[in-house]
Every structure is written in C-alpha cells, then in structure tokens.
Design an enzyme around this catalytic site. Sequence first.
Site, PDB file in Angstrom:
ATOM      1  N   LYS A  34      72.744 -10.073  83.414  1.00  0.00           N
ATOM      2  CA  LYS A  34      73.390 -10.649  82.235  1.00  0.00           C
ATOM      3  C   LYS A  34      73.973 -12.018  82.590  1.00  0.00           C
ATOM      4  O   LYS A  34      74.741 -12.142  83.543  1.00  0.00           O
ATOM      5  CB  LYS A  34      74.504  -9.728  81.728  1.00  0.00           C
ATOM      6  N   ASP A  61      74.284 -13.332  77.134  1.00  0.00           N
ATOM      7  CA  ASP A  61      75.470 -12.815  76.427  1.00  0.00           C
ATOM      8  C   ASP A  61      76.371 -13.971  76.017  1.00  0.00           C
ATOM      9  O   ASP A  61      77.348 -14.279  76.694  1.00  0.00           O
ATOM     10  CB  ASP A  61      76.191 -11.845  77.381  1.00  0.00           C
ATOM     11  N   LYS A  63      77.426 -14.115  72.698  1.00  0.00           N
ATOM     12  CA  LYS A  63      78.185 -13.574  71.545  1.00  0.00           C
ATOM     13  C   LYS A  63      78.265 -14.624  70.428  1.00  0.00           C
ATOM     14  O   LYS A  63      79.334 -15.075  70.044  1.00  0.00           O
ATOM     15  CB  LYS A  63      79.578 -13.138  71.968  1.00  0.00           C
ATOM     16  N   ASP A  66      78.508 -17.770  63.985  1.00  0.00           N
ATOM     17  CA  ASP A  66      78.582 -19.032  63.232  1.00  0.00           C
ATOM     18  C   ASP A  66      77.881 -18.804  61.889  1.00  0.00           C
ATOM     19  O   ASP A  66      77.503 -17.666  61.562  1.00  0.00           O
ATOM     20  CB  ASP A  66      77.906 -20.162  64.058  1.00  0.00           C
ATOM     21  N   ILE A  67      77.667 -19.871  61.138  1.00  0.00           N
ATOM     22  CA  ILE A  67      76.970 -19.710  59.850  1.00  0.00           C
ATOM     23  C   ILE A  67      75.498 -19.399  60.124  1.00  0.00           C
ATOM     24  O   ILE A  67      74.969 -19.729  61.194  1.00  0.00           O
ATOM     25  CB  ILE A  67      77.123 -20.962  58.954  1.00  0.00           C
ATOM     26  N   THR A 125      85.104  -4.261  74.009  1.00  0.00           N
ATOM     27  CA  THR A 125      85.670  -3.114  74.747  1.00  0.00           C
ATOM     28  C   THR A 125      87.073  -3.409  75.282  1.00  0.00           C
ATOM     29  O   THR A 125      87.740  -2.520  75.794  1.00  0.00           O
ATOM     30  CB  THR A 125      84.728  -2.710  75.905  1.00  0.00           C
ATOM     31  N   ARG A 217      82.535  -6.532  87.188  1.00  0.00           N
ATOM     32  CA  ARG A 217      83.393  -6.478  88.374  1.00  0.00           C
ATOM     33  C   ARG A 217      83.207  -5.283  89.305  1.00  0.00           C
ATOM     34  O   ARG A 217      83.272  -5.468  90.525  1.00  0.00           O
ATOM     35  CB  ARG A 217      84.862  -6.633  87.934  1.00  0.00           C
TER      36      ARG A 217
HETATM   37  O1  C5P Z   1      83.665  -6.836  84.780  1.00  0.00           O
HETATM   38  P1  C5P Z   1      83.294  -5.953  83.636  1.00  0.00           P
HETATM   39  O2  C5P Z   1      82.444  -4.768  84.028  1.00  0.00           O
HETATM   40  O3  C5P Z   1      84.487  -5.573  82.763  1.00  0.00           O
HETATM   41  O4  C5P Z   1      82.360  -6.895  82.760  1.00  0.00           O
HETATM   42  C1  C5P Z   1      81.808  -6.521  81.529  1.00  0.00           C
HETATM   43  C2  C5P Z   1      80.867  -7.595  81.098  1.00  0.00           C
HETATM   44  O5  C5P Z   1      80.377  -7.265  79.806  1.00  0.00           O
HETATM   45  C3  C5P Z   1      81.518  -8.974  80.966  1.00  0.00           C
HETATM   46  O6  C5P Z   1      80.539  -9.928  81.360  1.00  0.00           O
HETATM   47  C4  C5P Z   1      81.829  -9.119  79.511  1.00  0.00           C
HETATM   48  O7  C5P Z   1      81.743 -10.444  79.052  1.00  0.00           O
HETATM   49  C5  C5P Z   1      80.751  -8.260  78.855  1.00  0.00           C
HETATM   50  N1  C5P Z   1      81.066  -7.657  77.582  1.00  0.00           N
HETATM   51  C6  C5P Z   1      82.144  -6.856  77.354  1.00  0.00           C
HETATM   52  N2  C5P Z   1      82.402  -6.332  76.117  1.00  0.00           N
HETATM   53  C7  C5P Z   1      81.596  -6.580  75.118  1.00  0.00           C
HETATM   54  C8  C5P Z   1      80.464  -7.379  75.344  1.00  0.00           C
HETATM   55  C9  C5P Z   1      80.214  -7.891  76.593  1.00  0.00           C
HETATM   56  O8  C5P Z   1      82.892  -6.572  78.293  1.00  0.00           O
HETATM   57  N3  C5P Z   1      81.813  -6.039  73.950  1.00  0.00           N
END
Ligand code: C5P
Length: 240
Positions: A34, A61, A63, A66-67, A125, A217
């Site tokens: 990603k 990713d 996200k 926008d219009i 999340t 992470r």
């Molecule tokens: O480090 P961690 O496991 O929390 O990372 C989750 C990854 O998923 C991050 O890159 C974050 O930007 C992405 N993400 C997220 N929640 C979402 C969509 C993407 O945590 N709803």
Amino acid sequence: MEARKRLIAALDVDSKEKALDLTRILTPYVGMFKIGMELFYSCGPGIINIVREQGGEVFVDLKIHDIPNTVSRAVKKLTGCGASIINVHAAGGKDMMKAAAQAAEDESVRMGKQCPLVVAVTILTSIGKQELNNELCISGEVKDQVHHWSLMAQDAGLHGVVSSAREAPVIKNTCREDFKIITPGIRPAGSAAGDQKRIVTPLDAVNAGAAYLVVGRPIIAAPDPAKAAAGILQEMTAGE
Ligand code: C5P
C-alpha cells in the site's frame, strides 16, 4: 485466496529507498503493498511502477474526496499509473463514487488492461462512536453508518469498501458475495493500538470475512519486519 495474497503491507515511509528495502524483505510474505499519502507525496506517482516492478501489486491509498469531475480525472490518472486498488471517501456521495468507478473502467478499457478495484473508505478505523456522534455529528452506531455507506458504494458500482473488520459481518450480510471488504486497524495479539480505535486481530479479521488485511506499524515498525509479517500470516491461518 491464500493468506499471503490477502495481506497488504502499508509502506508508510518517506523515501524510495526505505520503500524498496521493505518490498524486498516483505515480498515472500505479502501479496500487495500500500502506497499512502506519505510515500506518494514524497516520491510522486512514479513510485507506483517502481514498487510494482520489485514487489508486486499496489494499493494506492489517497482516500480521494472531491467533486465528481475532479475525482474522475484523478482516478483516471491512478488507473493509468498501474494501481490495483484505488480508494475514495464514501462521504463524497454517490455521484462521486459513480464517477470514480466509471473513470477506472473507461481508462482500463482504453488501455486494454484489468480494471483496478475501486473501493470506498467508510468510517476510518481511528474513529469510534464518540467521535462519530460528537465530532462528525453523525448519530447512531458506527456499524449502521458503515452499513449505509457500503450499500451506497455498491449501488454506485464500486467493488468494495474499507472498514474495520468489526463491521465486516454486517457488510457481508447485505452486500454482494464478491463485494470486497478491506480492513485496516489490524493488531496481532499483544501489539500497540497507536491511533487506531476499532482494532481486530488477524484471525478475527479473516473470520469476519475480510478479503484483504492492511497492516502498517505492526510490520514496518517491528525490529524484524519479515518475522512480524510471517507471524501475521500464521495468525491468519491459525483456525485452519
Ligand atoms: O500502522 P497501521 O497498521 O495502523 O496502519 C494502517 C494503514 O491503513 C495506514 O497506512 C492508514 O493510512 C491506513 N488506513 C487506515 N484506516 C482506513 C484506511 C486506511 O488505517 N480507514
């Protein structure tokens, strides 16, 4: 689908060198990488092909929100850059999501390649019920909003959603069989939640019906990322 293909490692780093170090180490354990805002804004869109050449498929990713016209043009570009998954915010509305799906389809046909999955981010999340109700001013339970946006995304022609695996059962119950659920907020037993609120273990995510697990992470900040990824694969298949 085998566990490795369902595991997506988030390359949340700020240089091509760090990203390629991770792809080299992690390719045996993960099916997709990603590229989020940090890496994309550090290196530009060319990083998509660089990671693809070394590591495999790429989930871009960004996200997008926008219009419809702007989203359509952005999705067209990312489709052309070789993304396998692209995401937009469900909060952008149905017309915006329709424009995203159409742009990916049209550009793929034009280029004669497979259409990327275009998915909607539902409730991040890192957001819990408290923030949903008091900050975003959306009443009710997180799962009800995720459910509403998932149905909207499906109607708009998207291929799936990003949500916590906690909401996966309610999405599974009402959306098409092949509607993909992509779940971040994955935390192996005993690891730190960080800024994530709606966390789930790898096995629980698989059991809840997640098609893909996004892990940042717990893998990339581990002392041994390969070992951490192997451990997550093991956890994903622990019930088999
Ligand atoms: O480090 P961690 O496991 O929390 O990372 C989750 C990854 O998923 C991050 O890159 C974050 O930007 C992405 N993400 C997220 N929640 C979402 C969509 C993407 O945590 N709803």
